[in-house]
Write a protein that holds these residues in place. Structure first.
Motif, PDB file in Angstrom:
ATOM      1  N   GLY A   1       0.805  -1.212   0.000  1.00  0.00           N
ATOM      2  CA  GLY A   1       0.000   0.000   0.000  1.00  0.00           C
ATOM      3  C   GLY A   1       0.838   1.262   0.000  1.00  0.00           C
ATOM      4  O   GLY A   1       2.060   1.224   0.167  1.00  0.00           O
ATOM      5  N   PRO A   2       0.178   2.422  -0.147  1.00  0.00           N
ATOM      6  CA  PRO A   2       0.883   3.712  -0.177  1.00  0.00           C
ATOM      7  C   PRO A   2       1.612   4.043   1.123  1.00  0.00           C
ATOM      8  O   PRO A   2       2.617   4.754   1.086  1.00  0.00           O
ATOM      9  CB  PRO A   2      -0.247   4.726  -0.430  1.00  0.00           C
ATOM     10  CG  PRO A   2      -1.354   3.921  -1.019  1.00  0.00           C
ATOM     11  CD  PRO A   2      -1.261   2.566  -0.407  1.00  0.00           C
TER      12      PRO A   2
ATOM     13  N   TYR B   1       4.964   1.880   0.896  1.00  0.00           N
ATOM     14  CA  TYR B   1       5.860   2.317  -0.189  1.00  0.00           C
ATOM     15  C   TYR B   1       5.298   3.599  -0.819  1.00  0.00           C
ATOM     16  O   TYR B   1       4.804   3.595  -1.945  1.00  0.00           O
ATOM     17  CB  TYR B   1       5.991   1.222  -1.253  1.00  0.00           C
ATOM     18  CG  TYR B   1       6.908   0.090  -0.863  1.00  0.00           C
ATOM     19  CD1 TYR B   1       8.258   0.111  -1.201  1.00  0.00           C
ATOM     20  CD2 TYR B   1       6.426  -1.004  -0.149  1.00  0.00           C
ATOM     21  CE1 TYR B   1       9.107  -0.932  -0.841  1.00  0.00           C
ATOM     22  CE2 TYR B   1       7.257  -2.053   0.220  1.00  0.00           C
ATOM     23  CZ  TYR B   1       8.596  -2.008  -0.133  1.00  0.00           C
ATOM     24  OH  TYR B   1       9.437  -3.046   0.228  1.00  0.00           O
ATOM     25  N   PRO B   2       5.382   4.710  -0.101  1.00  0.00           N
ATOM     26  CA  PRO B   2       4.781   5.959  -0.605  1.00  0.00           C
ATOM     27  C   PRO B   2       5.405   6.475  -1.898  1.00  0.00           C
ATOM     28  O   PRO B   2       4.692   6.954  -2.787  1.00  0.00           O
ATOM     29  CB  PRO B   2       5.003   6.951   0.552  1.00  0.00           C
ATOM     30  CG  PRO B   2       6.150   6.380   1.343  1.00  0.00           C
ATOM     31  CD  PRO B   2       6.020   4.895   1.216  1.00  0.00           C
TER      32      PRO B   2
ATOM     33  N   LEU C   1       6.978   4.748  -4.297  1.00  0.00           N
ATOM     34  CA  LEU C   1       6.612   3.868  -5.404  1.00  0.00           C
ATOM     35  C   LEU C   1       5.192   4.170  -5.863  1.00  0.00           C
ATOM     36  O   LEU C   1       4.923   4.309  -7.073  1.00  0.00           O
ATOM     37  CB  LEU C   1       6.744   2.408  -4.969  1.00  0.00           C
ATOM     38  CG  LEU C   1       6.292   1.338  -5.968  1.00  0.00           C
ATOM     39  CD1 LEU C   1       7.103   1.427  -7.253  1.00  0.00           C
ATOM     40  CD2 LEU C   1       6.431  -0.054  -5.349  1.00  0.00           C
ATOM     41  N   HIS C   2       4.274   4.297  -4.927  1.00  0.00           N
ATOM     42  CA  HIS C   2       2.886   4.602  -5.280  1.00  0.00           C
ATOM     43  C   HIS C   2       2.770   5.986  -5.915  1.00  0.00           C
ATOM     44  O   HIS C   2       1.958   6.190  -6.834  1.00  0.00           O
ATOM     45  CB  HIS C   2       1.994   4.497  -4.044  1.00  0.00           C
ATOM     46  CG  HIS C   2       1.456   3.127  -3.804  1.00  0.00           C
ATOM     47  ND1 HIS C   2       0.268   2.673  -4.337  1.00  0.00           N
ATOM     48  CD2 HIS C   2       1.970   2.080  -3.099  1.00  0.00           C
ATOM     49  CE1 HIS C   2       0.054   1.427  -3.962  1.00  0.00           C
ATOM     50  NE2 HIS C   2       1.074   1.032  -3.215  1.00  0.00           N
TER      51      HIS C   2
ATOM     52  N   VAL D   1       3.679   5.672  -9.572  1.00  0.00           N
ATOM     53  CA  VAL D   1       2.617   4.984 -10.321  1.00  0.00           C
ATOM     54  C   VAL D   1       1.406   5.904 -10.479  1.00  0.00           C
ATOM     55  O   VAL D   1       0.815   5.988 -11.569  1.00  0.00           O
ATOM     56  CB  VAL D   1       2.221   3.671  -9.617  1.00  0.00           C
ATOM     57  CG1 VAL D   1       1.025   3.026 -10.336  1.00  0.00           C
ATOM     58  CG2 VAL D   1       3.393   2.697  -9.588  1.00  0.00           C
ATOM     59  N   ASP D   2       1.019   6.606  -9.408  1.00  0.00           N
ATOM     60  CA  ASP D   2      -0.115   7.543  -9.481  1.00  0.00           C
ATOM     61  C   ASP D   2       0.133   8.614 -10.528  1.00  0.00           C
ATOM     62  O   ASP D   2      -0.760   8.937 -11.333  1.00  0.00           O
ATOM     63  CB  ASP D   2      -0.325   8.216  -8.114  1.00  0.00           C
ATOM     64  CG  ASP D   2      -0.955   7.284  -7.092  1.00  0.00           C
ATOM     65  OD1 ASP D   2      -1.631   6.323  -7.502  1.00  0.00           O
ATOM     66  OD2 ASP D   2      -0.756   7.513  -5.880  1.00  0.00           O
TER      67      ASP D   2
ATOM     68  N   CYS E   1      -0.019   7.084 -14.100  1.00  0.00           N
ATOM     69  CA  CYS E   1      -1.389   6.713 -14.482  1.00  0.00           C
ATOM     70  C   CYS E   1      -2.222   7.944 -14.793  1.00  0.00           C
ATOM     71  O   CYS E   1      -3.046   7.939 -15.714  1.00  0.00           O
ATOM     72  CB  CYS E   1      -2.048   5.890 -13.369  1.00  0.00           C
ATOM     73  SG  CYS E   1      -1.405   4.210 -13.225  1.00  0.00           S
TER      74      CYS E   1
ATOM     75  N   LYS F   1      -5.300   2.768 -12.317  1.00  0.00           N
ATOM     76  CA  LYS F   1      -4.113   2.402 -11.562  1.00  0.00           C
ATOM     77  C   LYS F   1      -4.117   0.902 -11.296  1.00  0.00           C
ATOM     78  O   LYS F   1      -5.098   0.354 -10.781  1.00  0.00           O
ATOM     79  CB  LYS F   1      -4.070   3.155 -10.232  1.00  0.00           C
ATOM     80  CG  LYS F   1      -2.818   2.852  -9.409  1.00  0.00           C
ATOM     81  CD  LYS F   1      -2.828   3.599  -8.081  1.00  0.00           C
ATOM     82  CE  LYS F   1      -1.595   3.265  -7.247  1.00  0.00           C
ATOM     83  NZ  LYS F   1      -1.590   3.973  -5.950  1.00  0.00           N
TER      84      LYS F   1
ATOM     85  N   VAL G   1      -0.275  -2.491  -7.082  1.00  0.00           N
ATOM     86  CA  VAL G   1       1.174  -2.313  -6.955  1.00  0.00           C
ATOM     87  C   VAL G   1       1.718  -3.382  -6.016  1.00  0.00           C
ATOM     88  O   VAL G   1       1.184  -3.583  -4.920  1.00  0.00           O
ATOM     89  CB  VAL G   1       1.522  -0.909  -6.427  1.00  0.00           C
ATOM     90  CG1 VAL G   1       3.032  -0.754  -6.258  1.00  0.00           C
ATOM     91  CG2 VAL G   1       0.981   0.163  -7.375  1.00  0.00           C
TER      92      VAL G   1
END
Length: 305
Positions: A72-73, A76-77, A79-80, A83-84, A87, A94, A97
């Motif tokens: 979750g964010p 792994y803030p 990484l998210h 991806v956010d 996207c 999205k 992840v």
């Protein structure tokens, strides 16, 4: 829903042609097995069940094999966040992840469609790449999802997997099954022959498509981010690190090479390049160099040729 990843007609045409040829091969394979085994219900039923299982559960199989887990964010803030951002830039859903605890630097995307996709990176990749390089790799993987070529490769590989399994089953049945009458031996030989031929043809078709889809994903990622040099840097770094990992430590991962950002071979392909799932590093870097020139990307200090 269409994403903002630039459409690639050549990729679409190649995927369509490959799937058509594999479809013909699949029909011929089924007919041959029915003739040999004299039971259409057995053949069609078994293959249909295995196809559904692979198509619907391929993401779970890949995640299990690669020791990936959904994150979750909060965990792994950064990484998210990447991806956010990608996207939103690509205007696409999205994906889930995930992170694999493998030290091998790599990433892959899986899933039957963009709404049920998973993008997974290894901790080895996260530890090695700069933020801009990671963005390039994730854009590459998201391009696979947006262009639906993850699903196409999953479907396309089904025929080769089944043919390969049948060859193995027939071989070991002959080896350890004891004495058989002449008719049974002829049937087994026919099944092995048909399956081996189908496996070889599907293998070559899928490899050719896979190499092109990697170039297409590199191109789409570079155009979306506007930073082909960052993707080139990630490619160079990951390929170099993989070359230093002992081959025996990469063998488990090699079954999923078609899905990886770069293959877990530990070396650049030589004469076996025709059988590779990915184009060579030189081909990928050359393409990214051309895109960088077309975009007028500024050369970073110390990187001028």
């Amino acid at each position: 829903m269409r994403s903002r990843f630039r459409s690639d007609r050549r990729l679409t045409v190649r995927m369509t042609v490959t799937m058509f040829l594999l479809g013909l091969l699949y029909v011929a394979f089924v007919v041959a097995l029915i003739v040999v085994l004299k039971s259409w219900l057995l053949v069609v039923g078994l293959l249909a069940m295995m196809f559904v299982a692979q198509f619907w559960f391929s993401d779970k199989i890949a995640m299990f094999a690669m020791r990936g887990r959904v994150v979750g964010p909060v965990e792994y803030p950064e990484l998210h966040a990447v991806v956010d951002r990608l996207c939103a830039l690509a205007d696409m859903p999205k994906p889930v992840v995930a992170v694999s605890t493998m030290g091998m630097p790599n990433a892959f995307a899986t899933g039957r469609n963009p709404e049920n996709a998973v993008v997974c990176v290894t901790t080895g990749l996260l530890d090695r790449l700069e933020p801009a390089e990671l963005e390039g790799v994730l854009a590459h993987e998201l391009s696979h999802v947006a262009h639906k070529d993850v699903a196409v490769i999953t479907i396309a590989s089904f025929l080769g997997v089944i043919a390969g399994l049948i060859v193995r089953f027939a071989f070991y049945s002959q080896l350890f099954g004891g004495r058989k009458d002449q008719n049974t031996a002829v049937i087994f030989a026919a099944v092995m022959g048909v399956s081996a031929a189908v496996y070889a043809l599907s293998f070559l078709l899928i490899r050719a498509l896979s190499r092109y889809r990697e170039l297409a994903a590199d191109r789409a990622a570079a155009l979306l981010t506007g930073r082909p040099s960052a993707l080139a840097s990630a490619l160079t770094k990951v390929t170099g690190d993989l070359a230093r990992i002992p081959t025996k430590d990469l063998r488990t991962a090699q079954a999923f090479n078609a899905f990886y950002f770069t293959p877990a071979t530990g070396k650049e392909p030589g004469i076996e390049r025709i059988f590779s799932t990915h184009p060579s590093l030189e081909q990928r870097l050359e393409q990214l160099g051309r895109i960088s020139t077309e975009l007028g990307e500024p050369v970073e200090p110390g990187k001028a040729g």
